[in-house]
Design a protein around this motif. Structure first.
Motif, PDB file in Angstrom:
ATOM      1  N   LEU A 274      -6.441  12.243 -26.407  1.00  0.00           N
ATOM      2  CA  LEU A 274      -6.544  13.175 -27.561  1.00  0.00           C
ATOM      3  C   LEU A 274      -5.117  13.492 -28.025  1.00  0.00           C
ATOM      4  O   LEU A 274      -4.018  13.274 -27.292  1.00  0.00           O
ATOM      5  CB  LEU A 274      -7.207  14.402 -27.180  1.00  0.00           C
ATOM      6  N   PHE A 275      -4.850  13.829 -29.416  1.00  0.00           N
ATOM      7  CA  PHE A 275      -3.817  13.918 -29.982  1.00  0.00           C
ATOM      8  C   PHE A 275      -3.512  15.583 -29.860  1.00  0.00           C
ATOM      9  O   PHE A 275      -4.139  16.283 -30.817  1.00  0.00           O
ATOM     10  CB  PHE A 275      -3.633  13.418 -31.319  1.00  0.00           C
ATOM     11  N   GLU A 276      -2.624  16.127 -29.167  1.00  0.00           N
ATOM     12  CA  GLU A 276      -2.576  17.501 -29.005  1.00  0.00           C
ATOM     13  C   GLU A 276      -2.372  18.287 -30.331  1.00  0.00           C
ATOM     14  O   GLU A 276      -2.590  19.323 -30.261  1.00  0.00           O
ATOM     15  CB  GLU A 276      -1.496  17.976 -28.038  1.00  0.00           C
ATOM     16  N   ASP A 277      -1.374  17.731 -31.150  1.00  0.00           N
ATOM     17  CA  ASP A 277      -0.848  18.392 -32.328  1.00  0.00           C
ATOM     18  C   ASP A 277      -1.668  18.314 -33.568  1.00  0.00           C
ATOM     19  O   ASP A 277      -1.497  18.636 -34.627  1.00  0.00           O
ATOM     20  CB  ASP A 277       0.649  18.095 -32.512  1.00  0.00           C
ATOM     21  N   LEU A 278      -2.772  17.464 -33.182  1.00  0.00           N
ATOM     22  CA  LEU A 278      -3.832  17.465 -34.482  1.00  0.00           C
ATOM     23  C   LEU A 278      -5.168  18.360 -34.305  1.00  0.00           C
ATOM     24  O   LEU A 278      -5.245  18.780 -33.042  1.00  0.00           O
ATOM     25  CB  LEU A 278      -4.336  16.109 -34.520  1.00  0.00           C
ATOM     26  N   THR A 279      -5.702  18.676 -35.269  1.00  0.00           N
ATOM     27  CA  THR A 279      -6.864  19.311 -35.201  1.00  0.00           C
ATOM     28  C   THR A 279      -8.221  19.018 -34.517  1.00  0.00           C
ATOM     29  O   THR A 279      -7.993  17.734 -34.252  1.00  0.00           O
ATOM     30  CB  THR A 279      -7.490  19.945 -36.569  1.00  0.00           C
ATOM     31  N   VAL A 280      -9.087  19.451 -34.071  1.00  0.00           N
ATOM     32  CA  VAL A 280     -10.488  18.909 -33.383  1.00  0.00           C
ATOM     33  C   VAL A 280     -10.933  18.082 -34.161  1.00  0.00           C
ATOM     34  O   VAL A 280     -11.306  16.934 -33.896  1.00  0.00           O
ATOM     35  CB  VAL A 280     -11.211  20.121 -32.860  1.00  0.00           C
ATOM     36  N   ALA A 281     -10.989  18.517 -35.639  1.00  0.00           N
ATOM     37  CA  ALA A 281     -11.504  17.461 -36.756  1.00  0.00           C
ATOM     38  C   ALA A 281     -10.902  16.076 -36.748  1.00  0.00           C
ATOM     39  O   ALA A 281     -11.449  15.133 -36.872  1.00  0.00           O
ATOM     40  CB  ALA A 281     -11.765  18.410 -38.073  1.00  0.00           C
ATOM     41  N   GLU A 282      -9.592  16.293 -36.670  1.00  0.00           N
ATOM     42  CA  GLU A 282      -8.954  14.904 -37.198  1.00  0.00           C
ATOM     43  C   GLU A 282      -9.113  14.214 -35.862  1.00  0.00           C
ATOM     44  O   GLU A 282      -8.946  13.236 -35.809  1.00  0.00           O
ATOM     45  CB  GLU A 282      -7.312  15.413 -37.100  1.00  0.00           C
ATOM     46  N   ASN A 283      -9.173  14.796 -34.657  1.00  0.00           N
ATOM     47  CA  ASN A 283      -9.302  14.046 -33.361  1.00  0.00           C
ATOM     48  C   ASN A 283     -10.722  13.401 -33.315  1.00  0.00           C
ATOM     49  O   ASN A 283     -10.846  12.141 -32.886  1.00  0.00           O
ATOM     50  CB  ASN A 283      -9.101  14.882 -32.229  1.00  0.00           C
TER      51      ASN A 283
ATOM     52  N   TYR B 278     -12.472  12.306 -35.901  1.00  0.00           N
ATOM     53  CA  TYR B 278     -12.613  11.325 -36.756  1.00  0.00           C
ATOM     54  C   TYR B 278     -11.325  10.164 -37.015  1.00  0.00           C
ATOM     55  O   TYR B 278     -11.489   9.216 -37.748  1.00  0.00           O
ATOM     56  CB  TYR B 278     -12.728  11.897 -38.081  1.00  0.00           C
ATOM     57  N   VAL B 279     -10.305  10.513 -36.034  1.00  0.00           N
ATOM     58  CA  VAL B 279      -9.251   9.497 -36.112  1.00  0.00           C
ATOM     59  C   VAL B 279      -9.454   8.333 -35.971  1.00  0.00           C
ATOM     60  O   VAL B 279     -10.376   7.861 -35.003  1.00  0.00           O
ATOM     61  CB  VAL B 279      -8.147  10.135 -35.232  1.00  0.00           C
ATOM     62  N   GLY B 280      -9.306   7.255 -36.677  1.00  0.00           N
ATOM     63  CA  GLY B 280      -9.652   5.876 -36.152  1.00  0.00           C
ATOM     64  C   GLY B 280     -11.089   5.540 -36.890  1.00  0.00           C
ATOM     65  O   GLY B 280     -11.488   4.610 -36.786  1.00  0.00           O
ATOM     66  N   ASN B 281     -11.699   6.583 -37.424  1.00  0.00           N
ATOM     67  CA  ASN B 281     -13.062   6.209 -37.879  1.00  0.00           C
ATOM     68  C   ASN B 281     -12.959   6.763 -39.382  1.00  0.00           C
ATOM     69  O   ASN B 281     -14.268   7.386 -39.869  1.00  0.00           O
ATOM     70  CB  ASN B 281     -13.972   6.960 -36.951  1.00  0.00           C
ATOM     71  N   ILE B 282     -11.942   6.737 -39.958  1.00  0.00           N
ATOM     72  CA  ILE B 282     -12.146   7.111 -41.554  1.00  0.00           C
ATOM     73  C   ILE B 282     -12.092   5.852 -42.457  1.00  0.00           C
ATOM     74  O   ILE B 282     -11.101   5.050 -42.154  1.00  0.00           O
ATOM     75  CB  ILE B 282     -10.948   8.012 -41.841  1.00  0.00           C
ATOM     76  N   ARG B 283     -13.023   6.023 -43.382  1.00  0.00           N
ATOM     77  CA  ARG B 283     -12.954   4.749 -44.345  1.00  0.00           C
ATOM     78  C   ARG B 283     -11.991   5.162 -45.533  1.00  0.00           C
ATOM     79  O   ARG B 283     -12.425   6.370 -45.991  1.00  0.00           O
ATOM     80  CB  ARG B 283     -14.379   4.375 -44.656  1.00  0.00           C
ATOM     81  N   GLY B 284     -11.257   4.157 -46.137  1.00  0.00           N
ATOM     82  CA  GLY B 284     -10.580   4.556 -47.306  1.00  0.00           C
ATOM     83  C   GLY B 284      -9.300   4.916 -46.890  1.00  0.00           C
ATOM     84  O   GLY B 284      -8.970   5.204 -45.730  1.00  0.00           O
ATOM     85  N   ASN B 285      -8.375   5.387 -48.125  1.00  0.00           N
ATOM     86  CA  ASN B 285      -7.126   5.837 -48.049  1.00  0.00           C
ATOM     87  C   ASN B 285      -6.921   7.199 -48.213  1.00  0.00           C
ATOM     88  O   ASN B 285      -5.870   7.760 -47.563  1.00  0.00           O
ATOM     89  CB  ASN B 285      -6.136   5.016 -48.984  1.00  0.00           C
ATOM     90  N   LEU B 286      -7.900   7.820 -48.873  1.00  0.00           N
ATOM     91  CA  LEU B 286      -7.743   9.242 -49.098  1.00  0.00           C
ATOM     92  C   LEU B 286      -8.607  10.077 -47.960  1.00  0.00           C
ATOM     93  O   LEU B 286      -9.768   9.890 -48.008  1.00  0.00           O
ATOM     94  CB  LEU B 286      -7.950   9.753 -50.504  1.00  0.00           C
ATOM     95  N   VAL B 287      -8.032  11.066 -47.579  1.00  0.00           N
ATOM     96  CA  VAL B 287      -8.784  12.234 -46.576  1.00  0.00           C
ATOM     97  C   VAL B 287      -8.870  13.463 -47.132  1.00  0.00           C
ATOM     98  O   VAL B 287      -7.928  14.043 -47.342  1.00  0.00           O
ATOM     99  CB  VAL B 287      -7.983  12.251 -45.284  1.00  0.00           C
TER     100      VAL B 287
ATOM    101  N   ALA C 202     -17.854  14.661 -28.544  1.00  0.00           N
ATOM    102  CA  ALA C 202     -18.206  15.127 -30.210  1.00  0.00           C
ATOM    103  C   ALA C 202     -17.585  13.679 -30.942  1.00  0.00           C
ATOM    104  O   ALA C 202     -18.297  13.305 -31.898  1.00  0.00           O
ATOM    105  CB  ALA C 202     -17.269  16.103 -30.737  1.00  0.00           C
ATOM    106  N   LYS C 203     -16.626  13.282 -30.494  1.00  0.00           N
ATOM    107  CA  LYS C 203     -15.956  11.754 -31.287  1.00  0.00           C
ATOM    108  C   LYS C 203     -16.971  10.887 -30.890  1.00  0.00           C
ATOM    109  O   LYS C 203     -17.264  10.021 -31.554  1.00  0.00           O
ATOM    110  CB  LYS C 203     -14.703  11.495 -30.473  1.00  0.00           C
ATOM    111  N   ALA C 204     -17.521  10.822 -29.561  1.00  0.00           N
ATOM    112  CA  ALA C 204     -18.472   9.604 -29.119  1.00  0.00           C
ATOM    113  C   ALA C 204     -19.444   9.796 -30.024  1.00  0.00           C
ATOM    114  O   ALA C 204     -20.190   8.845 -30.471  1.00  0.00           O
ATOM    115  CB  ALA C 204     -18.641   9.758 -27.827  1.00  0.00           C
TER     116      ALA C 204
END
Length: 492
Positions: free
Chosen positions: A88-97, A99-108, A148-150
């Motif tokens: 996990l990325f410690e300095d990112l939020t739960v939400a970012e963790n 969906y990281v690597g699972n976001i479509r498109g360039n804008l978040v 949750a990521k899974a």
């Protein structure tokens, strides 16, 4: 059949990691994968998860033959692995963790991301805020983020590698409730654990590997713990908790009013020659900080510290502790006990250079001799003294740590969670080392979250609660019930 593995074989230089291994997993099933360290469990799940490629054999997923070339391919096809060391990325939020690597498109859209993540968490009754930073969560909450990521990836198979190794009994119960809910949704779970009581509580089926070979499978209810142990180690273990030390009256170690920040408050205790002295308590009780403060890893104060009749005013660094006859086998062997990129020989002599040094020159032939002797003495399974410790199994890594620590001939040894993440056979070997250490006239301080270990091995037990010494139990007082009462702040 959700997943079927047929005659899977994998070779590494000098090692046959898997030898024609079979494995099956149904939808809505928890299938325990058991075996000693080095049995092939990790290799098998890494092949299923796309980290390694098999040399021979076939894998069928939902009826189709598959061979993933990388982890992303496995994840995108619905197979998620939650490793013991959470990625996990410690300095990112739960939400970012999630969906990281699972976001479509360039804008978040960050607000939308937090909302979607919270929906997943709430739906699965995970009591975490999706806008929290991961670094602010405890270990069990981080595991829920990984789950949750899974689930966000709509995984059909979730592989859990030692999910309870670093969490409390209460947190384990919560995790098992979640696992049962995942089963109801038809998700297949591969569950790896060294704690057999958990296997009988949560698993439907079990498969045992030994030395890279498939030993057998079946319904959990058709086995006893003794059956599984025999299958894993290839022999009958007569005594799971050997105890044959003989404490003397002589006091080897005593400390008065130990203070470590806000975590340890005025704790006093003494350890006798030949004694196995236990320290128990829940997570956050201060039990793990006690040895770190005494050993010089954390700032600590005390009124009086005596080791082998010598009064010690301060210990600022670990080398000062070692010079005064105090040694530590740390809780985290990978970050505090070993240099994983170095080989066995260098790890053993790294803090014992005086054994191979003369007038500033290191004699490596002597280092080789010492390493070979230690490998034989502690039955360390390795291809050679030049094998990287990072490539050893957990049990063998722990033996290397113990070897290099005991090479200094300390008078008092602190062992913190020395059997965490190692198999049944290796645990018994560690227990025997502890007994021998005590019988050689040393004082042993044994700190563990595994209450059966504490109850079975220790002569006396100090129980911690919120930084306070709640009391020292002796003889027939040492029971799991009494330890838990004191650990939760209840007098007995």
């Amino acid at each position: 059949m959700l997943l079927k593995v047929e005659k899977l074989t994998k070779k590494f230089p000098g090692v046959l990691a898997l030898d024609k291994v079979n494995f099956e997993l149904e939808s809505g099933e928890v299938h325990a994968l058991l075996g000693e360290n080095g049995a092939g469990k990790s290799t098998l799940i890494k092949i299923i998860g796309g980290i390694h490629k098999a040399d021979e054999g076939k894998i069928y997923y939902k009826g189709k033959e598959i061979a993933f070339s990388n982890p992303s391919e496995a994840i995108n096809n619905g197979i998620a692995t939650i490793h013991q060391e959470l990625n996990l990325f410690e300095d990112l939020t739960v939400a970012e963790n999630i969906y990281v690597g699972n976001i479509r498109g360039n804008l978040v859209n960050k607000r939308q991301l937090i909302k979607k993540a919270q929906e997943i968490l709430s739906k699965n009754k995970f009591n975490i805020r999706s806008d929290s930073l991961v670094k602010d969560l405890n270990t069990s909450e981080k595991q829920l983020v990984a789950i949750a990521k899974a689930l966000s990836l709509k995984s059909k198979i979730i592989i859990m590698d030692e999910p309870t190794a670093s969490i409390t009994e209460h947190e384990t119960k919560n995790l098992f409730k979640i696992v049962k809910e995942l089963k109801k949704k038809g998700i297949g779970i591969i569950f790896i654990s060294h704690r057999l009581e958990e296997v009988f509580e949560i698993a439907d089926k079990v498969t045992v590997l030994r030395d890279g070979k498939y030993i057998g499978s079946g319904n959990v209810k058709d086995f006893t713990q003794e059956d599984l142990i025999n299958m894993m180690v290839g022999r009958k273990i007569e005594d799971m908790f050997p105890k044959y030390n003989a404490p003397e009256d002589e006091i080897l170690f005593s400390i008065e009013n130990l203070k470590i920040g806000k975590m340890v408050k005025n704790v006093s205790f003494e350890v006798k020659k030949g004694e196995i002295f236990g320290i128990a308590g829940l997570v956050g009780s201060g039990k793990s900080e006690i040895p770190l403060g005494i050993y010089g890893y954390m700032p600590a104060k005390w009124d009086n510290l005596i080791v082998n009749d010598k009064k010690i005013k301060k210990i600022k660094r670990p080398d000062e502790a070692l010079k005064n006859g105090i040694a530590l086998v740390p809780e985290d062997r990978k970050s505090m006990g070993l240099v994983l990129e170095l080989d066995i020989m260098k790890n053993i002599v790294i803090q014992n250079t005086e054994l191979i040094e003369k007038k500033g020159i290191l004699f490596w032939n002597k280092a080789k001799k010492i390493a070979k002797e230690e490998i034989e003495k502690y039955s360390i399974k390795a291809t050679s003294i030049n094998q990287k410790t990072g490539n050893l199994s957990g049990g063998n890594q722990q033996k290397v740590v113990i070897s290099k620590v005991l090479k200094r001939n300390p008078k008092v040894v602190f062992l913190v969670e020395p059997t965490r993440g190692i198999d049944v056979g290796a645990k018994v070997e560690v227990y025997n080392i502890i007994n021998k250490l005590a019988n050689d006239g040393n004082g042993v301080v044994f700190i563990s979250s595994e209450l059966p270990e504490i109850v079975s091995l220790c002569d006396r037990v100090l129980v911690m609660h919120r930084g306070i010494n709640m009391g020292v139990l002796e003889n027939e007082e040492i029971t799991q019930e009494n330890i838990l009462k004191l650990a939760t702040g209840v007098d007995i």
